[in-house]
Design an enzyme around this catalytic site. Sequence first.
Site, mmCIF file in Angstrom:
data_model
loop_
_atom_site.group_PDB
_atom_site.id
_atom_site.type_symbol
_atom_site.label_atom_id
_atom_site.label_comp_id
_atom_site.label_asym_id
_atom_site.label_seq_id
_atom_site.Cartn_x
_atom_site.Cartn_y
_atom_site.Cartn_z
ATOM 1 N N ASP A 1 0.830 -1.193 0.000
ATOM 2 C CA ASP A 1 0.000 0.000 0.000
ATOM 3 C C ASP A 1 0.868 1.248 0.000
ATOM 4 O O ASP A 1 2.054 1.205 0.340
ATOM 5 C CB ASP A 1 -0.912 0.027 1.228
ATOM 6 C CG ASP A 1 -2.124 -0.893 1.063
ATOM 7 O OD1 ASP A 1 -2.323 -1.420 -0.036
ATOM 8 O OD2 ASP A 1 -2.856 -1.083 2.050
ATOM 9 N N LYS B 1 -3.634 3.051 -2.497
ATOM 10 C CA LYS B 1 -4.722 3.979 -2.759
ATOM 11 C C LYS B 1 -4.521 5.190 -1.860
ATOM 12 O O LYS B 1 -4.104 5.067 -0.720
ATOM 13 C CB LYS B 1 -6.076 3.344 -2.463
ATOM 14 C CG LYS B 1 -6.359 2.065 -3.236
ATOM 15 C CD LYS B 1 -7.669 1.445 -2.786
ATOM 16 C CE LYS B 1 -7.964 0.161 -3.563
ATOM 17 N NZ LYS B 1 -6.968 -0.897 -3.295
ATOM 18 N N MET C 1 -10.210 7.755 8.100
ATOM 19 C CA MET C 1 -10.464 8.159 6.703
ATOM 20 C C MET C 1 -11.636 9.125 6.558
ATOM 21 O O MET C 1 -12.316 9.123 5.535
ATOM 22 C CB MET C 1 -10.724 6.922 5.828
ATOM 23 C CG MET C 1 -9.621 5.894 5.869
ATOM 24 S SD MET C 1 -10.084 4.317 5.102
ATOM 25 C CE MET C 1 -11.260 3.666 6.284
#
Length: 483
Positions: free
Chosen positions: A33, A55, A170
């Site tokens: 990641d 991402k 997030m």
Amino acid sequence: MTVYLAGAGPGDLGLMTARSLELIARADVVLYDRLIPDGALDGARPDAELIDVGKVGGGEQVPQQATNELMLARGRAGREVVRLKGGDPFVFGRGGEEAQLLRAAGIAFEVVPGVTAGVAAPAYAGIPVTQRGVSAAVAFVTGHEDPDKEETQLDWRALASFPGTLVFYMGVRKLERIASQLVAAGRHADEPVAVVRRGTFADQQTVAGTLSDIAARAAAAGVRAPAITIVGPVAALHGELSWFGAGPLAGRTVAVTRARAQASALAARLRALGARVVEAPAIRIEPVDARLPDLAGFDLLCVTSPNGARRLLEIARDARALAGPAIAAIGPGTADALLAGGIAADIVPQRAVAESLVEALAERPVRRALIARAEQARDVLPDALRDRGAEVEILALYRTVPEPLEGAALSAALEADYLTFTSASAVRFFLDAAGAPGDGTRLVSIGPITTAAMRERGLAPHVEAAEHTPEGLVAALLADVGR
């Protein structure tokens, strides 16, 4: 064949588990990641396949389906695969989904937990997610649900009445909505809130407020993803318990271009001072076939670089094999590399250039000298010794070759605040691959030979180390920041 779903922790390299580092070191393939610690892949095998499948919220995306296909294909091929995720793979990391996929495909897997950002980021901001007499429970909540879902899984009334700390992952782009939903559902508008951006990284940023004003405060401070939001009375402890201070290089990005095998120590030192480090190795050291001659006939052995020192010790196998001649190191860094193998150099000039070593040897009688060096190197030292009547033999130990650089690493290096070079070959190969950086990037040279290579390409360093070692380079960089 096994796929390891491994957590890399929240960002501080020191928080990675021993198990995750062990697996990276032996993996055939690492699917990683974007939000893994700087340096997390330094221990990977040179021939390992390292694939970025990360991402970034609001940025470039690698579709999950593409990641799944890579994981299955490499697993079915019998390769040892590490699927490396930021934080913990089973905490908002889609690790459960990937485990189900592997089980359905008949591929063995192992889960390696990691330190999750929802605990680590608050801790680095001085916020315990539970505290006796303040909060006896903690709930981890996603602030970014799947946009394709028809309805939310979050019960805002239940969250508002939850008797403890709420930790949102997030959710920075939806901070205003999260705060207003909680207040509308019954949470007090004056409840303390803290937002921690890039928790445990050197450039960690914390913004404190209340549910009524946190969105505005975070926007004013320019807070962007990745960030963790902590809601509850414990958030007010940030002011009292904050301990993770910004170092003198906080807010600066420093690019390191030296060979990957040697970059780790320099990068670690820069991170410890608060810098965000971009590793863009422009060179790679390749050993060449070499045999140590009988040293009985030599009265001087010169070692002209730390890489040469390490390679010399490797082919010697035993420090006793180097007994006999006086040993000269070109500078302190090379002397340190020899000392690590049990060899104390007899002659060490302070300036790590051949000219200084020639001066240091001026009063020493030399009949026959062996110079341990790179395959291609300046001939200042052998020429000077031959001019004095000495017989000189060259022992080529390694060669320096260009290291292919990814586009992302090149772009990040060219946009860094400081671009560091520790050798002339790194200058040449980096500029061949990337071209000159922009005016906003300050160039840092380890010494005059590296500086000369820059000038040959029409560039002048903004900073040159007085001591021609990685430590000297860091000291010069700190002095420049101080100015």
